[in-house]
Design an enzyme around this catalytic site. Structure first.
Site, PDB file in Angstrom:
ATOM      1  N   HIS A  51       0.821  -1.211   0.000  1.00  0.00           N
ATOM      2  CA  HIS A  51       0.000   0.000   0.000  1.00  0.00           C
ATOM      3  C   HIS A  51       0.859   1.268   0.000  1.00  0.00           C
ATOM      4  CE1 HIS A  51      -3.818  -2.224   1.570  1.00  0.00           C
ATOM      5  NE2 HIS A  51      -3.670  -2.314   0.258  1.00  0.00           N
ATOM      6  N   ASP A  53       0.844   4.135   1.420  1.00  0.00           N
ATOM      7  CA  ASP A  53       1.276   4.829   2.640  1.00  0.00           C
ATOM      8  C   ASP A  53       2.481   4.162   3.289  1.00  0.00           C
ATOM      9  OD1 ASP A  53      -0.556   2.725   3.147  1.00  0.00           O
ATOM     10  OD2 ASP A  53      -1.024   3.495   5.135  1.00  0.00           O
ATOM     11  N   HIS A 128      -4.310  -8.776   6.375  1.00  0.00           N
ATOM     12  CA  HIS A 128      -4.682  -7.472   5.848  1.00  0.00           C
ATOM     13  C   HIS A 128      -5.350  -7.677   4.484  1.00  0.00           C
ATOM     14  CE1 HIS A 128      -4.755  -3.211   5.854  1.00  0.00           C
ATOM     15  NE2 HIS A 128      -3.837  -3.021   4.913  1.00  0.00           N
ATOM     16  N   ASP A 196       0.008  -3.734   8.770  1.00  0.00           N
ATOM     17  CA  ASP A 196      -1.393  -3.497   9.077  1.00  0.00           C
ATOM     18  C   ASP A 196      -2.069  -4.867   9.182  1.00  0.00           C
ATOM     19  OD1 ASP A 196      -0.327  -1.081   8.164  1.00  0.00           O
ATOM     20  OD2 ASP A 196      -1.999  -0.635   6.840  1.00  0.00           O
ATOM     21  N   HIS A 255       0.496   4.148  13.287  1.00  0.00           N
ATOM     22  CA  HIS A 255      -0.412   3.959  12.154  1.00  0.00           C
ATOM     23  C   HIS A 255      -1.841   4.399  12.494  1.00  0.00           C
ATOM     24  CE1 HIS A 255      -2.230   2.191   8.569  1.00  0.00           C
ATOM     25  NE2 HIS A 255      -1.005   2.043   8.089  1.00  0.00           N
TER      26      HIS A 255
END
Length: 304
Positions: A51, A53, A128, A196, A255
């Site tokens: 991802h 980010d 995730h 995540d 996060h």
């Protein structure tokens, strides 16, 4: 998205003059510049997942490292598909003065910094919306040199340094081994990084007894549990439960959702479960100590 006071996901481990970067979100190299630590000695970059980010800061960072004069290879570790992601991002940074070695979805621990594996990196598959891995960093501590033991074993002084470094040496027809001058193994330092993901059961064994546990806390409010489940993230209290079950020494929450303007408002949701919990801020510094040595971890964002 990055906030005016908060960049995207990244953390930096510094040990014995070398650096390991974990994730590389937007703004990472800006934060590193603000710290004044330099980028040339980043040897390894560990990416949790694809991802943006966690990855879009990578091409600019690699180019800046190239401009610093680095020629030694850099290792990038990541989950399944990380090779394609790195190659795609490098369209804007195609010509680098060093090689990039990519290790995708490692199944066995990886030894970093030197042949003895001064730092051992292991990974865990997380839960995730895309392939994602968590990381353990175990910094080994060398056994203590014992002069008396060296004398007892008639080890020539000229060999002490090599044996202390863990090398076996042949000298004047005799083999000398490190155990002839070293004491018992000593406990090292364990740093765990989990984001995540949902709080799956395997995480507890993976992070067990960590000196520092960095964990996502995308949602501070327990009332957001349905969002956490839907988006495959965690609440502060879920992260704290992992920390308590795994007997870690310290929990650092990171996060944060951009909707959570002030994560500190929710820290009690973690502290009531695991007392030694704290919220991270950009460029926070954590010193994790041996008795006579120090490992430093910096959060370039340790947020969003």
């Amino acid at each position: 998205m990055p906030m005016p006071n908060r960049y995207l996901a990244s953390a930096l481990i510094r040990y014995q003059g070398r650096k390991i970067l974990i994730d590389c979100g937007e703004g990472t190299q800006v934060s590193m510049k603000m710290l004044g630590w330099g980028l040339k000695t980043v040897d390894t970059i560990c990416i949790t997942h694809e991802h943006g980010d966690h990855t879009v800061g990578l091409p600019g960072l690699l180019a800046t490292i190239g401009n610093s004069g680095r020629t030694d290879p850099i290792t990038i570790i990541g989950p399944e598909g990380i090779t394609e992601i790195v190659n795609g991002l490098r369209v804007v940074a195609p010509n680098l003065p060093y090689e990039i070695n990519i290790i995708e979805s490692p199944q066995e621990p990886i030894k970093l910094l030197d042949s003895k594996g001064t730092i051992e990196v292991s990974t865990l598959e997380l839960d995730h919306s895309t392939p994602c891995i968590g990381y353990n960093f175990y910094i080994k501590r060398s056994p203590k040199f014992q002069k008396e033991k060296a004398f007892e074993n008639d080890v020539p002084k000229i060999l002490w340094n090599k044996l202390q470094d863990g090398n076996e040496v042949e000298y004047e027809g005799k083999i000398y081994t490190p155990d002839m001058v070293l004491g018992e193994e000593r406990e090292g330092i364990k740093i765990s990084y989990i984001t995540d993901t949902r709080p799956i059961e395997n995480i507890v064994d993976f992070i067990k007894d960590s000196d520092l546990f960095i964990c996502e806390g995308n949602y501070g409010d327990d009332a957001d549990i349905e969002k956490a489940i839907k988006n495959k993230h965690m609440t502060f209290s879920e992260s704290a439960k992992l920390a308590k079950s795994a007997n870690v020494k310290e929990l650092v929450l990171t996060h944060f959702s951009p909707a959570m303007g002030c994560p500190e408002e929710y820290i009690d949701n973690a502290i009531k479960i695991f007392k030694n919990s704290k919220v991270s801020y950009d460029r926070d510094i954590y010193n994790v100590n041996f008795k006579d040595r120090k490992v430093t971890l910096i959060s370039d964002q340790l947020g969003i």
